[in-house]
Write a protein that holds these residues in place. Structure first.
Motif, PDB file in Angstrom:
ATOM      1  N   PRO A  33      -0.138  -1.482  -5.544  1.00 50.53           N
ATOM      2  CA  PRO A  33      -1.345  -2.035  -6.224  1.00 50.53           C
ATOM      3  C   PRO A  33      -2.254  -1.460  -5.622  1.00 50.53           C
ATOM      4  CG  PRO A  33      -0.944  -3.905  -5.254  1.00 50.53           C
ATOM      5  CD  PRO A  33       0.234  -3.655  -5.025  1.00 50.53           C
ATOM      6  N   VAL A  34      -2.517  -0.820  -4.421  1.00 53.34           N
ATOM      7  CA  VAL A  34      -3.783  -0.513  -3.566  1.00 53.34           C
ATOM      8  C   VAL A  34      -2.940   1.134  -2.828  1.00 53.34           C
ATOM      9  CG1 VAL A  34      -4.972  -0.074  -1.121  1.00 53.34           C
ATOM     10  CG2 VAL A  34      -4.033  -2.835  -2.406  1.00 53.34           C
ATOM     11  N   HIS A  77       5.178  -8.923 -10.348  1.00 51.61           N
ATOM     12  CA  HIS A  77       5.413  -7.355 -10.796  1.00 51.61           C
ATOM     13  C   HIS A  77       6.851  -8.060 -11.258  1.00 51.61           C
ATOM     14  CE1 HIS A  77       2.601  -5.502  -9.194  1.00 51.61           C
ATOM     15  NE2 HIS A  77       2.254  -6.169  -7.827  1.00 51.61           N
ATOM     16  N   ARG A  78       7.084  -7.397 -12.647  1.00 50.66           N
ATOM     17  CA  ARG A  78       9.211  -7.628 -12.992  1.00 50.66           C
ATOM     18  C   ARG A  78       9.764  -6.724 -12.586  1.00 50.66           C
ATOM     19  NH1 ARG A  78       7.538  -8.103 -18.913  1.00 50.66           N
ATOM     20  NH2 ARG A  78       6.044  -9.396 -19.551  1.00 50.66           N
ATOM     21  N   ASN A  79       8.751  -5.881 -12.096  1.00 54.19           N
ATOM     22  CA  ASN A  79       9.800  -4.261 -10.955  1.00 54.19           C
ATOM     23  C   ASN A  79      10.352  -4.766  -9.328  1.00 54.19           C
ATOM     24  OD1 ASN A  79       7.692  -3.491 -11.419  1.00 54.19           O
ATOM     25  ND2 ASN A  79       8.426  -1.494 -11.647  1.00 54.19           N
ATOM     26  N   ALA A  80      10.855  -5.695  -9.025  1.00 54.07           N
ATOM     27  CA  ALA A  80       9.915  -5.676  -8.244  1.00 54.07           C
ATOM     28  C   ALA A  80      11.502  -5.474  -7.009  1.00 54.07           C
ATOM     29  CB  ALA A  80       8.756  -6.905  -7.209  1.00 54.07           C
ATOM     30  N   LYS A  91      -4.453   3.717 -10.326  1.00 57.69           N
ATOM     31  CA  LYS A  91      -4.024   2.710  -9.051  1.00 57.69           C
ATOM     32  C   LYS A  91      -4.833   1.847  -9.380  1.00 57.69           C
ATOM     33  CE  LYS A  91       0.234   3.866  -6.837  1.00 57.69           C
ATOM     34  NZ  LYS A  91       0.955   2.575  -7.621  1.00 57.69           N
ATOM     35  N   PRO A  92      -4.669   0.527  -9.218  1.00 57.97           N
ATOM     36  CA  PRO A  92      -6.285  -0.507  -9.077  1.00 57.97           C
ATOM     37  C   PRO A  92      -7.213  -0.423  -8.461  1.00 57.97           C
ATOM     38  CG  PRO A  92      -4.138  -2.268  -9.715  1.00 57.97           C
ATOM     39  CD  PRO A  92      -3.908  -0.771  -8.666  1.00 57.97           C
ATOM     40  N   LEU A  93      -6.692   0.268  -7.052  1.00 56.48           N
ATOM     41  CA  LEU A  93      -7.757   0.553  -5.647  1.00 56.48           C
ATOM     42  C   LEU A  93      -7.072   1.585  -4.982  1.00 56.48           C
ATOM     43  CD1 LEU A  93      -9.964  -0.570  -3.895  1.00 56.48           C
ATOM     44  CD2 LEU A  93      -7.906  -2.216  -2.651  1.00 56.48           C
ATOM     45  N   ILE A  94      -8.235   2.469  -4.349  1.00 54.15           N
ATOM     46  CA  ILE A  94      -8.404   3.766  -4.028  1.00 54.15           C
ATOM     47  C   ILE A  94      -8.388   3.722  -2.982  1.00 54.15           C
ATOM     48  CG2 ILE A  94      -7.722   6.461  -3.596  1.00 54.15           C
ATOM     49  CD1 ILE A  94      -7.063   6.339  -7.162  1.00 54.15           C
ATOM     50  N   ILE A  95      -8.353   3.726  -1.497  1.00 49.83           N
ATOM     51  CA  ILE A  95      -8.724   4.107  -0.498  1.00 49.83           C
ATOM     52  C   ILE A  95      -8.827   5.282   0.263  1.00 49.83           C
ATOM     53  CG2 ILE A  95      -9.186   2.816   1.903  1.00 49.83           C
ATOM     54  CD1 ILE A  95      -8.092   0.387   0.622  1.00 49.83           C
ATOM     55  N   ILE A 102       0.920  -1.212  -0.220  1.00 48.40           N
ATOM     56  CA  ILE A 102       0.352   0.035  -0.291  1.00 48.40           C
ATOM     57  C   ILE A 102       0.847   1.546  -0.113  1.00 48.40           C
ATOM     58  CG2 ILE A 102      -2.121   1.168   1.553  1.00 48.40           C
ATOM     59  CD1 ILE A 102      -2.511  -1.075   2.649  1.00 48.40           C
ATOM     60  N   LEU A 103       0.895   2.197  -0.789  1.00 44.92           N
ATOM     61  CA  LEU A 103       1.511   3.581  -0.877  1.00 44.92           C
ATOM     62  C   LEU A 103       0.470   4.533   0.220  1.00 44.92           C
ATOM     63  CD1 LEU A 103       4.096   4.988  -2.014  1.00 44.92           C
ATOM     64  CD2 LEU A 103       2.281   5.364  -4.087  1.00 44.92           C
ATOM     65  N   LEU A 104       1.171   5.022   1.442  1.00 49.75           N
ATOM     66  CA  LEU A 104       0.203   5.679   1.867  1.00 49.75           C
ATOM     67  C   LEU A 104       0.609   7.534   1.373  1.00 49.75           C
ATOM     68  CD1 LEU A 104      -2.356   5.748   3.745  1.00 49.75           C
ATOM     69  CD2 LEU A 104      -0.080   5.729   5.738  1.00 49.75           C
ATOM     70  N   ILE A 105      -0.234   8.617   0.972  1.00 43.88           N
ATOM     71  CA  ILE A 105      -0.044   9.634   0.733  1.00 43.88           C
ATOM     72  C   ILE A 105      -0.654  10.167   1.850  1.00 43.88           C
ATOM     73  CG2 ILE A 105       1.178   8.617  -1.318  1.00 43.88           C
ATOM     74  CD1 ILE A 105      -0.949   9.816  -2.945  1.00 43.88           C
ATOM     75  N   GLY A 106      -0.844  11.266   1.878  1.00 43.55           N
ATOM     76  CA  GLY A 106      -1.908  12.366   1.894  1.00 43.55           C
ATOM     77  C   GLY A 106      -1.138  13.867   3.103  1.00 43.55           C
TER      78      GLY A 106
END
Length: 199
Positions: free
Chosen positions: A68-69, A167-170, A95-99, A6-10
């Motif tokens: 992905p989230v 993911h290829r670039n993991a 992103k596939p899912l945004i919360i 999860i990428l957490l921004i704000g």
């Protein structure tokens, strides 16, 4: 073991790091996040790698394609909690899912329905996923964990093993993570050296 990222921004002071600390059963923090950090959070049998991004909207985030989230933290304590909403949403709109996470819900007069309606209106999207929580309230955190876990499972954005198979670039991301840790370690060493000189 199931995993996801999860990428957490704000906004700055939205409570992103304190939320992660609460999920890890650690104390809240009063220090702002300067560099992007990553933390591992365990919810039952689900392992989540969360990228905690700095809260200054003038800085560009290092958006990890292997996450992905995306989660956008909103400071409900702020008079205008959605001030930078369009900016943050634009960074992760693919992103596939945004919360959306309403943080500090124990310190606000903003209602859940009001915030959800405002997000929908500002971003012109119908299916807004919004979770309210407070890092200071254990019951709120317990509910948040349960809701987040169910949401991730239902969305299908969880994977087996390490996401390298997905993911290829993991491997590139892991390399970036290690570089960050090395730089952070150097920064802390410099701080310790300065403190010793002052003594």
């Amino acid at each position: 073991m199931k995993q996801t990222r999860i990428l957490l921004i704000g906004d700055q002071n939205a409570g992103k790091t304190s939320l992660i600390n609460a999920l890890c059963n650690e104390s809240i923090t009063t220090f702002p996040t300067i560099y992007q950090e990553f933390r591992k959070v365990q919810i039952d049998k689900l392992k989540i790698l969360i990228y905690d991004c700095p809260g200054n909207p003038s800085n560009e985030y290092n958006i990890q394609q292997t996450a992905p989230v995306a989660a956008i933290a909103i400071n409900l304590e702020h008079q205008n909690p959605l001030l930078y909403l369009e900016y943050h949403h634009n960074l992760v709109k693919d992103k596939p899912l945004i919360i959306f996470i309403g943080c500090k819900c124990d310190k606000t007069l903003h209602s859940y329905n009001s915030i959800k309606q405002q997000i929908s209106k500002i971003l012109n999207i119908q299916n807004v996923i919004l979770l309210f929580t407070s890092a200071l309230n254990q019951k709120e955190i317990a509910k948040f964990k349960e809701d987040l876990s169910q949401l991730l499972y239902l969305s299908g954005q969880i994977f087996d093993d390490d996401l390298q198979s997905q993911h290829r670039n993991a491997s590139y991301i892991e390399e970036q993570d290690q570089q960050f840790l090395n730089k952070w370690s150097q920064f802390l060493n410099c701080c310790c050296m300065c403190l010793k000189k002052e003594e």
